[in-house]
Design a protein around this motif. Sequence first.
Motif: not given
Length: 187
Positions: A20-26, A95-99, A103-106, A114-116
């Motif tokens: 819902e919020q993204g990794y950085e904002r969560a 939802g979390v897969v797409l998020t 976000e992995a790029k940044f 996400l290495t696994e």
Amino acid sequence: MAGRVTDETVFDAALAVIAEQGYERATTRAIADAAGINEATLFRRFTSKQNLLRQAVRSNFTGFALDLDTPGDDVAADLVTIVSYYSRLYETRGGVVLTLMREAKFSPEVAAVLTEPEKLLERVDAVILHHQRRGALVVEPPRHTFFALVGPVMMRAIARRVDQRATQAPADPETVVHRFLAGHRPG
């Protein structure tokens, strides 16, 4: 006194908040609140937000077993296994897969987690290469084949997530594979 909140409950809460919020904002406070525990307990059990995400992702991948160790001679059966796995994943965790993909790029923290899942994609690549070498699939980069295969499943899950009024059922893996093979078998 309430019972101990399970790791799975915390993982579900973390993945939902991150979706819902993204990794950085969560925040860890938001994750702890969603899980029904206090933030100190969250840190005591998982030490960091990145470690919590790593364990949640690992737990999710364990829950969605995908046996790709020995691809067979039946390309359709192997592809149905792959599509079934990703269909379940996208329908429950889309939802979390797409998020996380975005976000992995940044975020080096997200990329490290996400290495696994990337190792799993390498196993999928090996199955695709196996069938390309056998002449059962058109030869192209394996990841292109993968995205063409699971693209309809992913898009259907995205559409259902974006449009709450969407009524289409989850994609049927056998139908997806049948349609895919109609355009991806050699000449």
